[in-house]
Design a protein around this motif. Structure first.
Motif, PDB file in Angstrom:
ATOM      1  N   LEU A  44      -5.700  -5.540  -3.283  1.00 19.87           N
ATOM      2  CA  LEU A  44      -5.454  -4.703  -2.112  1.00 19.87           C
ATOM      3  C   LEU A  44      -5.512  -3.220  -2.491  1.00 19.87           C
ATOM      4  O   LEU A  44      -6.144  -2.421  -1.798  1.00 19.87           O
ATOM      5  CB  LEU A  44      -4.106  -5.042  -1.481  1.00 19.87           C
ATOM      6  N   ALA A  45      -4.870  -2.869  -3.601  1.00 25.84           N
ATOM      7  CA  ALA A  45      -4.895  -1.470  -4.045  1.00 25.84           C
ATOM      8  C   ALA A  45      -6.315  -1.025  -4.371  1.00 25.84           C
ATOM      9  O   ALA A  45      -6.716   0.099  -4.039  1.00 25.84           O
ATOM     10  CB  ALA A  45      -3.992  -1.300  -5.262  1.00 25.84           C
ATOM     11  N   ARG A  46      -7.083  -1.889  -4.995  1.00 26.12           N
ATOM     12  CA  ARG A  46      -8.464  -1.538  -5.329  1.00 26.12           C
ATOM     13  C   ARG A  46      -9.302  -1.383  -4.067  1.00 26.12           C
ATOM     14  O   ARG A  46     -10.121  -0.467  -3.953  1.00 26.12           O
ATOM     15  CB  ARG A  46      -9.080  -2.601  -6.228  1.00 26.12           C
ATOM     16  N   GLY A  47      -9.119  -2.272  -3.104  1.00 26.26           N
ATOM     17  CA  GLY A  47      -9.864  -2.174  -1.854  1.00 26.26           C
ATOM     18  C   GLY A  47      -9.546  -0.899  -1.087  1.00 26.26           C
ATOM     19  O   GLY A  47     -10.431  -0.260  -0.527  1.00 26.26           O
ATOM     20  N   LEU A  48      -8.294  -0.513  -1.075  1.00 32.38           N
ATOM     21  CA  LEU A  48      -7.909   0.723  -0.395  1.00 32.38           C
ATOM     22  C   LEU A  48      -8.361   1.954  -1.176  1.00 32.38           C
ATOM     23  O   LEU A  48      -8.734   2.969  -0.592  1.00 32.38           O
ATOM     24  CB  LEU A  48      -6.395   0.751  -0.182  1.00 32.38           C
ATOM     25  N   GLN A  49      -8.345   1.864  -2.492  1.00 31.98           N
ATOM     26  CA  GLN A  49      -8.756   2.989  -3.319  1.00 31.98           C
ATOM     27  C   GLN A  49     -10.250   3.264  -3.161  1.00 31.98           C
ATOM     28  O   GLN A  49     -10.691   4.393  -3.250  1.00 31.98           O
ATOM     29  CB  GLN A  49      -8.414   2.703  -4.790  1.00 31.98           C
ATOM     30  N   ASP A  50     -11.033   2.231  -2.914  1.00 26.51           N
ATOM     31  CA  ASP A  50     -12.479   2.398  -2.710  1.00 26.51           C
ATOM     32  C   ASP A  50     -12.800   3.055  -1.378  1.00 26.51           C
ATOM     33  O   ASP A  50     -13.959   3.364  -1.110  1.00 26.51           O
ATOM     34  CB  ASP A  50     -13.196   1.049  -2.793  1.00 26.51           C
ATOM     35  N   GLY A  51     -11.791   3.241  -0.536  1.00 21.31           N
ATOM     36  CA  GLY A  51     -12.005   3.923   0.730  1.00 21.31           C
ATOM     37  C   GLY A  51     -12.355   2.997   1.875  1.00 21.31           C
ATOM     38  O   GLY A  51     -12.762   3.453   2.933  1.00 21.31           O
TER      39      GLY A  51
END
Length: 121
Positions: A44-51
């Motif tokens: 989830l954090a990676r998906g949100l960090q990718d924008g």
């Protein structure tokens, strides 16, 4: 040693040991639950960090979590086979979450083209 109570005559379906069994079950599956939570949080954090939007990040995290839940027992069995600590099984789940669903989709497309694509006209 724990005491086992017999159900009373007036409440034959109520067993006071149910809570103890539930706690034992939670303790037995704690590594699986922790692995799933860790995989979900990182994906989830990676998906949100990718924008990406929340919906896409949430669905990607869910897919990674489901894959992590299915593969975690395999990673634990491999850790036991090679005489490694059980906590080593968390690393592949975290790696799976870090790679994300885009990488998995690309690899699945490559495998599809390799196996089935050559027989298509």
């Amino acid at each position: 040693m724990t005491r086992r109570h017999k159900p009373s005559a007036d409440m034959p379906t109520r067993d006071p040991n149910n809570w103890q069994r539930l706690i034992e079950l939670c303790i037995a599956y704690a590594p699986n639950v922790l692995g799933a939570l860790l995989t979900f949080a990182i994906a989830l954090a990676r998906g949100l960090q990718d924008g990406g939007p929340w919906r896409k990040a949430l669905l990607g995290a869910l897919v990674c979590t489901l894959l992590g839940i299915g593969l975690f027992p395999l990673f634990q069995a491999l850790a036991v086979r090679y005489e490694l600590p059980g906590s080593v099984a968390f690393a592949p789940c975290v790696f799976l979450a870090f790679l994300g669903t885009e990488w998995l989709r690309n690899k699945a497309d490559d495998i599809y083209e390799l196996i089935i694509g050559r027989w298509r006209p």
